[in-house]
Design a protein around this motif. Structure first.
Motif, PDB file in Angstrom:
ATOM      1  N   SER A  16       0.809  -1.217   0.000  1.00 19.45           N
ATOM      2  CA  SER A  16       0.000   0.000   0.000  1.00 19.45           C
ATOM      3  C   SER A  16       0.841   1.266   0.000  1.00 19.45           C
ATOM      4  O   SER A  16       0.312   2.369  -0.116  1.00 19.45           O
ATOM      5  CB  SER A  16      -0.925   0.012   1.233  1.00 19.45           C
ATOM      6  OG  SER A  16      -0.169  -0.040   2.435  1.00 19.45           O
ATOM      7  N   ARG A  17       2.178   1.093   0.119  1.00 17.63           N
ATOM      8  CA  ARG A  17       3.080   2.235   0.102  1.00 17.63           C
ATOM      9  C   ARG A  17       4.303   1.875  -0.754  1.00 17.63           C
ATOM     10  O   ARG A  17       4.411   0.751  -1.252  1.00 17.63           O
ATOM     11  CB  ARG A  17       3.474   2.638   1.530  1.00 17.63           C
ATOM     12  CG  ARG A  17       2.290   3.134   2.379  1.00 17.63           C
ATOM     13  CD  ARG A  17       2.756   3.956   3.563  1.00 17.63           C
ATOM     14  NE  ARG A  17       3.442   5.162   3.136  1.00 17.63           N
ATOM     15  CZ  ARG A  17       4.332   5.814   3.896  1.00 17.63           C
ATOM     16  NH1 ARG A  17       4.644   5.358   5.094  1.00 17.63           N
ATOM     17  NH2 ARG A  17       4.909   6.910   3.450  1.00 17.63           N
ATOM     18  N   ASP A  40       5.061   0.304   3.923  1.00 13.24           N
ATOM     19  CA  ASP A  40       3.806  -0.074   4.576  1.00 13.24           C
ATOM     20  C   ASP A  40       4.019  -0.981   5.777  1.00 13.24           C
ATOM     21  O   ASP A  40       3.052  -1.392   6.430  1.00 13.24           O
ATOM     22  CB  ASP A  40       2.834  -0.707   3.577  1.00 13.24           C
ATOM     23  CG  ASP A  40       3.312  -2.060   3.025  1.00 13.24           C
ATOM     24  OD1 ASP A  40       4.323  -2.596   3.517  1.00 13.24           O
ATOM     25  OD2 ASP A  40       2.668  -2.573   2.077  1.00 13.24           O
ATOM     26  N   THR A 343      -4.150  -3.207  -3.170  1.00 12.27           N
ATOM     27  CA  THR A 343      -4.217  -1.756  -2.992  1.00 12.27           C
ATOM     28  C   THR A 343      -2.856  -1.212  -2.723  1.00 12.27           C
ATOM     29  O   THR A 343      -1.958  -1.926  -2.398  1.00 12.27           O
ATOM     30  CB  THR A 343      -5.155  -1.400  -1.824  1.00 12.27           C
ATOM     31  OG1 THR A 343      -4.679  -2.064  -0.623  1.00 12.27           O
ATOM     32  CG2 THR A 343      -6.575  -1.846  -2.114  1.00 12.27           C
TER      33      THR A 343
END
Length: 343
Positions: A16-17, A40, A343
């Motif tokens: 997600s990061r 993340d 995501t």
């Protein structure tokens, strides 16, 4: 060499990061594997051939800057901004030990014999932990001149290679004396350092330059100016005829090792490329980006029939072990954790 056609990558979602580090295991009896570090805080293990998700290591409370697997791909390690390096069982996802530090840990690396784990970060101290005595205090190597950015082992674990976040150069430490014995000079801080699979070359990226050094005599072999600031570079492990580099322009470029000529340019990431690494087979390479994705790009085979056979053999082996350990997060009730969302 002829220009390579643009390839369509396998896109691996899940983080997600930003993805800040990638590491391939050597080829094991069960195939080979890819572990990724992300801001993340959740390192991920993947099938090294296909990029398919196998499991997520959960336990860090801060960004994970570095992750690695031992030579047997049985244990993993991760270095984090939560002031710890964690040792994991790569088959179950369990935390085997947490090595506490006093500041952010930026790098970790297993020794070739898998008996030691090396860490370094903002404390400017290289620590070597004994994998057979996890509670024993580490051996501390003399203070680094700057905050540690990258770490790796060299010369059958007799030498440690390190670079710093804020000053140029690559330092080579003698493990027995704990002292710097050689410095490979660069104008800018080295953001990526890789020892080639055959142990002949050290590949470094600093500023907008990729350099290749003789890993035994430490002389500069090649130095190429890149089109932009480069954060990571990796040499093809089999023939050694090409290398890949990625950086701030979001593209993953392929170059001829002997001439420095650009022979391919892969577009697809939507943010700067932080890390690139070839697979141990040389049949593909992976890139990790600020956009949170990993992309796996196929290398055009020099001998299609031979590489296809090799690919089938490795894929068959990896598929077998993936079926055995996929979704390795088993909770106390015996239920397997779900695959993370894309995501």
């Amino acid at each position: 060499m002829e220009k390579k056609k643009v390839t369509i990558p396998q896109v691996c979602h899940g983080h997600s990061r930003p993805v800040v580090d990638l590491f391939y295991s050597p080829i094991t009896p069960d195939g080979f594997f890819l572990i990724s570090a992300s801001k993340d805080s959740h390192p991920m293990l993947r099938n090294g051939e296909t990029g398919d998700w196998i499991g997520t290591f959960e336990g860090h409370k801060g960004a994970v800057w570095s992750s690695c697997l031992d030579n047997n791909a049985l244990r993993a390690a991760s270095a984090s901004a939560d002031f710890s390096t964690k040792l994991w069982d790569a088959l179950t996802g369990d935390v085997l030990h947490s090595f506490e530090h006093k500041h952010i840990v930026r790098a970790c690396a297993f020794s070739e014999d898998t008996k030691s784990l090396l860490t370094g970060g903002f404390e400017k101290i290289l620590r070597v932990f004994d994998m057979n005595r996890l509670d024993a205090p580490p051996t501390e190597v003399d203070k680094s001149p700057g905050s540690i950015r990258t770490l790796t082992w060299l010369h059958s674990d007799q030498t440690i290679l390190s670079s710093c976040t804020d000053i140029g150069g690559v330092r080579l430490w003698d493990v027995r004396s704990g002292k710097i014995v050689q410095t490979l000079e660069t104008k800018s801080p080295v953001t990526s350092a890789e020892v080639s699979q055959d142990g002949r070359y050290i590949t470094t990226a600093d500023g907008s330059t990729v350099k290749f050094w003789d890993a035994n005599h430490f002389g500069l072999v090649k130095s190429y100016d890149m089109p932009c600031n480069i954060e990571s570079a990796s040499l093809e492990p089999k023939s050694g005829e090409k290398f890949v580099a990625g950086g701030e322009d979001m593209w993953v470029r392929v170059f001829d090792f002997y001439t420095g000529e650009e022979i391919g340019c892969n577009k697809g990431h939507h943010g700067p490329v932080h890390c690139v690494r070839f697979t141990p087979t040389g049949l593909s390479y992976a890139s990790g980006s600020e956009d949170g994705t990993i992309r796996i790009w196929q290398t055009t085979p020099a001998n299609p029939e031979e590489n296809e056979t090799s690919s089938r053999r490795v894929k068959h082996s990896v598929d077998e072990v993936s079926k055995k350990i996929e979704g390795f997060h088993i909770n106390k009730e015996g239920k397997t954790a779900e695959k993370p969302s894309d995501t």
